[in-house]
Design an enzyme around this catalytic site. Structure first.
Site, PDB file in Angstrom:
ATOM      1  N   HIS A 234      -3.837  -0.937   7.626  1.00 45.12           N
ATOM      2  CA  HIS A 234      -2.867  -2.045   7.753  1.00 45.12           C
ATOM      3  C   HIS A 234      -1.398  -1.943   8.488  1.00 45.12           C
ATOM      4  O   HIS A 234      -0.821  -2.773   9.258  1.00 45.12           O
ATOM      5  CB  HIS A 234      -2.757  -2.822   6.588  1.00 45.12           C
ATOM      6  CG  HIS A 234      -4.023  -3.261   5.962  1.00 45.12           C
ATOM      7  ND1 HIS A 234      -4.625  -4.505   6.387  1.00 45.12           N
ATOM      8  CD2 HIS A 234      -4.747  -2.681   5.028  1.00 45.12           C
ATOM      9  CE1 HIS A 234      -5.599  -4.662   5.693  1.00 45.12           C
ATOM     10  NE2 HIS A 234      -5.770  -3.418   5.142  1.00 45.12           N
TER      11      HIS A 234
ATOM     12  N   TYR B  74      -4.932   5.334   2.682  1.00 44.71           N
ATOM     13  CA  TYR B  74      -5.993   4.769   3.501  1.00 44.71           C
ATOM     14  C   TYR B  74      -5.622   3.320   4.007  1.00 44.71           C
ATOM     15  O   TYR B  74      -5.701   2.898   4.890  1.00 44.71           O
ATOM     16  CB  TYR B  74      -7.371   4.594   2.747  1.00 44.71           C
ATOM     17  CG  TYR B  74      -8.562   4.410   3.396  1.00 44.71           C
ATOM     18  CD1 TYR B  74      -9.615   5.436   3.577  1.00 44.71           C
ATOM     19  CD2 TYR B  74      -8.878   3.027   3.756  1.00 44.71           C
ATOM     20  CE1 TYR B  74     -10.728   4.994   4.256  1.00 44.71           C
ATOM     21  CE2 TYR B  74     -10.032   2.605   4.362  1.00 44.71           C
ATOM     22  CZ  TYR B  74     -10.740   3.863   4.752  1.00 44.71           C
ATOM     23  OH  TYR B  74     -11.975   3.488   5.458  1.00 44.71           O
ATOM     24  N   CYS B  75      -5.061   2.652   2.934  1.00 47.93           N
ATOM     25  CA  CYS B  75      -4.908   1.180   3.320  1.00 47.93           C
ATOM     26  C   CYS B  75      -3.388   1.116   4.249  1.00 47.93           C
ATOM     27  O   CYS B  75      -3.221   0.176   5.001  1.00 47.93           O
ATOM     28  CB  CYS B  75      -4.496   0.428   2.181  1.00 47.93           C
ATOM     29  SG  CYS B  75      -5.996   0.009   1.134  1.00 47.93           S
ATOM     30  N   VAL B  76      -2.566   1.989   4.007  1.00 48.05           N
ATOM     31  CA  VAL B  76      -1.450   2.123   5.067  1.00 48.05           C
ATOM     32  C   VAL B  76      -1.736   2.525   6.312  1.00 48.05           C
ATOM     33  O   VAL B  76      -1.235   1.889   7.146  1.00 48.05           O
ATOM     34  CB  VAL B  76      -0.423   3.218   4.399  1.00 48.05           C
ATOM     35  CG1 VAL B  76       0.729   3.621   5.368  1.00 48.05           C
ATOM     36  CG2 VAL B  76       0.264   3.033   3.162  1.00 48.05           C
TER      37      VAL B  76
ATOM     38  N   SER C 251       0.700  -1.037  -0.072  1.00 45.74           N
ATOM     39  CA  SER C 251      -0.133  -0.082   0.068  1.00 45.74           C
ATOM     40  C   SER C 251       0.977   1.179   0.066  1.00 45.74           C
ATOM     41  O   SER C 251       0.448   2.073  -0.663  1.00 45.74           O
ATOM     42  CB  SER C 251      -0.916   0.096   1.249  1.00 45.74           C
ATOM     43  OG  SER C 251      -1.646  -1.214   1.189  1.00 45.74           O
TER      44      SER C 251
END
Length: 345
Positions: free
Chosen positions: A90, A85-87, A78
């Site tokens: 997760h 957003y995904c960083v 990501s």
């Protein structure tokens, strides 16, 4: 959570029925939340089922690889795809699982102390690069179906999230408050991720599909192989319904010979679809942008597709087809890396 989604209107949980309701129920049970990266697919129920199956059977399902390693791969992929957003999500989950929230949350994947996980993060960060820049797989061959599977899933998801979600799941706040929110998120997400999930539950959502050559990396973990074969068939059919064959062929030709990393001003994308009819160019351009530079998709790009008659389901189908086409190419390259180095010490 629905307010995180832009450009399309997801199905509200209280209005969900049929296949959408079944996915929402599994997601609540197994993920602990109705995650916006999955919810955004709900205008196209078959694509929703495909997305959830890929995510569940790689990231969540128990196997040979621990969840902390999978979350590191998810966050690192990501990061490479410029998907904050995904960083955020997760990275927080990895921090919660690793018990080193301060170092991770302040330094990202560079803050990983464990040499094994750091090597895995570096491999994941380079996974979308050309073969000359990719790193050798730092894991045994038997871990490939799960770790390549997570990488492929997030190369897919990052593109969809970049197009359809806001930049962060966290509300705007001063730096000091935001740091505290991130630490709290790490504790919560880490706790949710510690619960094991048996493999295969999502397979009931889609009909069986034959294996395909570019998914050879999944052989060895039947639930991963089945999830990607079924998901691939569902997304391909959605793409076929949304895009004429000659438009899909044009997009795939461009993906086989992509532009430099930063084609200036969108001119490359305009030229790439110039041979198509005026009515076909907006959706073809959206597909190419999603595949190659999703962070550059604008409101105007989506509006042009709307003006041409694209509804929510079509927008999801076009972008999902393009995202998965790119992610599968990446997965095939990672498998080649693994097999070409199989005899090395």
């Amino acid at each position: 959570m629905l307010t995180h989604v832009r450009h399309v209107t997801p199905v509200a949980p209280e209005a969900a029925d049929g296949p959408v309701e079944r996915v929402y129920r599994q997601m609540a049970d197994d993920f602990g939340v109705l995650a916006p990266p999955v919810l955004l697919h709900s205008p196209a129920p078959d694509v929703l089922r495909a997305c959830w199956s890929m995510l569940r059977e790689t990231l969540l399902a128990e196997g040979l690889v621990g969840r902390e390693a999978k979350e590191v791969v998810a966050a690192a992929v990501s990061e490479s795809n410029r998907c904050p957003y995904c960083v955020e999500v997760h990275g927080a989950t990895a921090a919660g699982l690793l018990g080193d929230a301060g170092g991770w949350l302040s330094a990202g994947v560079g803050g990983i102390g464990d040499p094994r996980l750091r090597a895995l993060a570096e491999w994941a960060r380079q996974s979308g690069a050309g073969s000359a820049r990719r790193r050798p797989p730092p894991f045994p061959a038997e871990h490939g179906p799960e770790l390549i599977g997570v990488a492929v899933t997030f190369h897919y998801l990052n593109r969809m999230v970049s197009v359809f979600l806001q930049d962060s799941p966290l509300p705007p706040a001063p730096a000091g408050i935001r740091a505290g929110v991130r630490r709290t998120a790490a504790r919560i997400m880490g706790a949710l991720a510690r619960a094991g999930r048996p493999p295969g539950r999502s397979l009931e959502l889609l009909p069986p599909a034959p294996p395909e050559a570019d998914l050879a990396w999944a052989v060895g973990q039947p639930h991963v192989a089945a999830a990607f074969a079924r998901a691939g068939q569902a997304v391909r059919r959605a793409g076929e319904a949304a895009l004429p064959e000659h438009v899909r062929r044009r997009v795939l030709t461009c993906l086989a010979d992509p532009p430099p990393p930063e084609p200036g001003g969108g001119r490359w994308f305009d030229a790439a679809v110039a041979e198509l009819s005026p009515a076909e160019r907006p959706v073809a351009r959206l597909a190419l942008l999603t595949a190659l530079a999703p962070y550059r998709v604008t409101d105007a790009d989506v509006a042009a597709c709307r003006d041409g008659g694209a509804d929510d389901a079509t927008l999801v189908a076009v972008t999902a087809w393009a995202s998965l086409a790119t992610a599968r190419r990446i997965g095939a390259g990672l498998y080649e890396d693994r097999t070409s180095r199989a005899g090395e010490p």
